[in-house]
Design a protein around this motif. Structure first.
Motif, PDB file in Angstrom:
ATOM      1  N   GLY A  99      46.165  37.278  35.732  1.00  0.00           N
ATOM      2  CA  GLY A  99      46.110  38.730  35.408  1.00  0.00           C
ATOM      3  C   GLY A  99      44.362  38.495  35.884  1.00  0.00           C
ATOM      4  N   ILE A 100      43.649  39.807  34.622  1.00  0.00           N
ATOM      5  CA  ILE A 100      41.859  40.045  34.978  1.00  0.00           C
ATOM      6  C   ILE A 100      41.511  38.828  34.755  1.00  0.00           C
ATOM      7  N   GLN A 101      40.702  38.467  35.015  1.00  0.00           N
ATOM      8  CA  GLN A 101      39.933  37.166  34.363  1.00  0.00           C
ATOM      9  C   GLN A 101      38.355  37.598  34.159  1.00  0.00           C
ATOM     10  N   GLN A 102      37.484  37.268  33.503  1.00  0.00           N
ATOM     11  CA  GLN A 102      36.348  38.094  33.071  1.00  0.00           C
ATOM     12  C   GLN A 102      35.989  39.303  33.728  1.00  0.00           C
ATOM     13  N   SER A 103      36.879  40.212  33.533  1.00  0.00           N
ATOM     14  CA  SER A 103      36.402  41.777  34.323  1.00  0.00           C
ATOM     15  C   SER A 103      37.391  42.051  35.502  1.00  0.00           C
ATOM     16  N   CYS A 104      37.373  40.964  36.060  1.00  0.00           N
ATOM     17  CA  CYS A 104      37.815  41.116  37.539  1.00  0.00           C
ATOM     18  C   CYS A 104      39.503  41.201  37.487  1.00  0.00           C
ATOM     19  N   TRP A 105      39.430  42.263  38.605  1.00  0.00           N
ATOM     20  CA  TRP A 105      40.606  42.575  39.192  1.00  0.00           C
ATOM     21  C   TRP A 105      40.823  41.226  39.410  1.00  0.00           C
ATOM     22  N   PRO A 106      42.318  40.046  39.606  1.00  0.00           N
ATOM     23  CA  PRO A 106      42.793  39.232  40.779  1.00  0.00           C
ATOM     24  C   PRO A 106      43.396  39.809  41.914  1.00  0.00           C
ATOM     25  N   ASP A 107      42.716  38.614  42.444  1.00  0.00           N
ATOM     26  CA  ASP A 107      42.883  38.772  44.425  1.00  0.00           C
ATOM     27  C   ASP A 107      43.748  38.536  44.797  1.00  0.00           C
ATOM     28  N   TRP A 108      45.036  37.942  44.277  1.00  0.00           N
ATOM     29  CA  TRP A 108      46.619  38.419  44.817  1.00  0.00           C
ATOM     30  C   TRP A 108      46.637  39.925  44.657  1.00  0.00           C
ATOM     31  N   LEU A 109      46.557  40.532  43.335  1.00  0.00           N
ATOM     32  CA  LEU A 109      46.368  42.640  43.821  1.00  0.00           C
ATOM     33  C   LEU A 109      45.527  42.826  44.191  1.00  0.00           C
ATOM     34  N   LEU A 110      44.614  42.770  44.728  1.00  0.00           N
ATOM     35  CA  LEU A 110      43.324  42.965  45.744  1.00  0.00           C
ATOM     36  C   LEU A 110      44.201  43.122  46.956  1.00  0.00           C
ATOM     37  N   ASN A 111      44.724  41.786  47.230  1.00  0.00           N
ATOM     38  CA  ASN A 111      45.730  41.585  48.632  1.00  0.00           C
ATOM     39  C   ASN A 111      46.540  41.870  49.018  1.00  0.00           C
ATOM     40  N   GLY A 112      47.125  42.101  47.420  1.00  0.00           N
ATOM     41  CA  GLY A 112      48.083  42.388  48.150  1.00  0.00           C
ATOM     42  C   GLY A 112      49.220  41.490  49.161  1.00  0.00           C
ATOM     43  N   THR A 113      48.937  40.237  47.709  1.00  0.00           N
ATOM     44  CA  THR A 113      49.691  38.859  48.113  1.00  0.00           C
ATOM     45  C   THR A 113      50.636  38.947  47.167  1.00  0.00           C
ATOM     46  N   PRO A 114      51.729  37.843  47.073  1.00  0.00           N
ATOM     47  CA  PRO A 114      52.782  37.867  45.972  1.00  0.00           C
ATOM     48  C   PRO A 114      51.535  36.957  44.264  1.00  0.00           C
ATOM     49  N   ARG A 115      52.358  37.377  44.125  1.00  0.00           N
ATOM     50  CA  ARG A 115      51.953  36.571  42.730  1.00  0.00           C
ATOM     51  C   ARG A 115      52.767  34.752  42.531  1.00  0.00           C
ATOM     52  N   PRO A 116      50.883  34.289  42.475  1.00  0.00           N
ATOM     53  CA  PRO A 116      51.574  32.894  42.645  1.00  0.00           C
ATOM     54  C   PRO A 116      51.456  32.280  40.589  1.00  0.00           C
ATOM     55  N   SER A 117      52.263  33.037  40.119  1.00  0.00           N
ATOM     56  CA  SER A 117      52.477  32.438  38.683  1.00  0.00           C
ATOM     57  C   SER A 117      53.556  32.911  38.646  1.00  0.00           C
ATOM     58  N   GLY A 118      53.823  33.700  39.040  1.00  0.00           N
ATOM     59  CA  GLY A 118      55.843  34.517  39.059  1.00  0.00           C
ATOM     60  C   GLY A 118      56.048  35.245  37.873  1.00  0.00           C
ATOM     61  N   ARG A 119      54.854  36.052  37.182  1.00  0.00           N
ATOM     62  CA  ARG A 119      54.931  36.847  36.492  1.00  0.00           C
ATOM     63  C   ARG A 119      55.406  38.317  37.342  1.00  0.00           C
ATOM     64  N   LEU A 120      56.514  39.266  36.056  1.00  0.00           N
ATOM     65  CA  LEU A 120      56.748  39.934  36.905  1.00  0.00           C
ATOM     66  C   LEU A 120      55.824  40.850  35.994  1.00  0.00           C
ATOM     67  N   THR A 121      55.615  41.208  35.464  1.00  0.00           N
ATOM     68  CA  THR A 121      54.270  42.699  35.287  1.00  0.00           C
ATOM     69  C   THR A 121      52.878  42.008  34.964  1.00  0.00           C
ATOM     70  N   PHE A 122      52.385  43.394  34.535  1.00  0.00           N
ATOM     71  CA  PHE A 122      51.430  43.422  35.048  1.00  0.00           C
ATOM     72  C   PHE A 122      50.538  44.492  34.086  1.00  0.00           C
ATOM     73  N   THR A 123      49.565  43.848  32.727  1.00  0.00           N
ATOM     74  CA  THR A 123      48.984  45.482  32.088  1.00  0.00           C
ATOM     75  C   THR A 123      47.545  45.099  32.296  1.00  0.00           C
ATOM     76  N   THR A 124      46.372  45.668  31.891  1.00  0.00           N
ATOM     77  CA  THR A 124      45.554  45.271  31.895  1.00  0.00           C
ATOM     78  C   THR A 124      44.622  44.990  30.332  1.00  0.00           C
TER      79      THR A 124
END
Length: 92
Positions: A38-63
Motif C-alpha cells: 500500500g502507501i509507502q512514504q506518503s506515496c500511492w503505490p504504482d499498482w494503484l496509479l497504473n491500474g495493474t494487479p496488486r503484487p501482494s494478493g491483498r483484497l483490501t486497500f485502506t489509507t
C-alpha cells in the motif's frame, strides 16, 4: 427467523444454497498476513496509479491500517444453529 417455502420445495431433488458473508474488519486482518503493498512514504503505490494487479494478493486497500496481523477476528458469518423442519400436515 422462520420462513415458509412450501411453494418452492419439491418432494425430492431440492437443493439448498447458503451464502455466508464475512465482516470487513476480518478481511483487513486477514490481509495483514500478506506483504504490505500500500502507501509507502506518503506515496500511492504504482499498482494503484497504473491500474495493474496488486503484487501482494491483498483484497483490501485502506489509507490507514486499523488492524494488525494477529488481531482477534470478530464473530462473523453463520452465527447460530439452523434447522430444516418438516411442516407435513401444517396449515398452509
Amino acid at each position: 427467523m422462520a420462513r415458509r417455502y412450501h411453494e418452492a420445495v419439491k418432494s425430492r431433488g431440492n437443493r439448498l444454497e447458503v451464502e455466508v458473508a464475512n465482516l470487513w474488519p476480518n478481511r483487513l486482518i486477514g490481509d495483514e498476513e500478506l506483504p504490505d503493498d500500500g502507501i509507502q512514504q506518503s506515496c500511492w503505490p504504482d499498482w494503484l496509479l497504473n491500474g495493474t494487479p496488486r503484487p501482494s494478493g491483498r483484497l483490501t486497500f485502506t489509507t490507514n491500517r486499523f488492524y494488525k496481523k494477529g488481531d482477534p477476528l470478530l464473530p462473523s458469518g453463520w452465527l447460530g444453529p439452523v434447522s430444516l423442519v418438516s411442516a407435513a400436515g401444517a396449515a398452509r
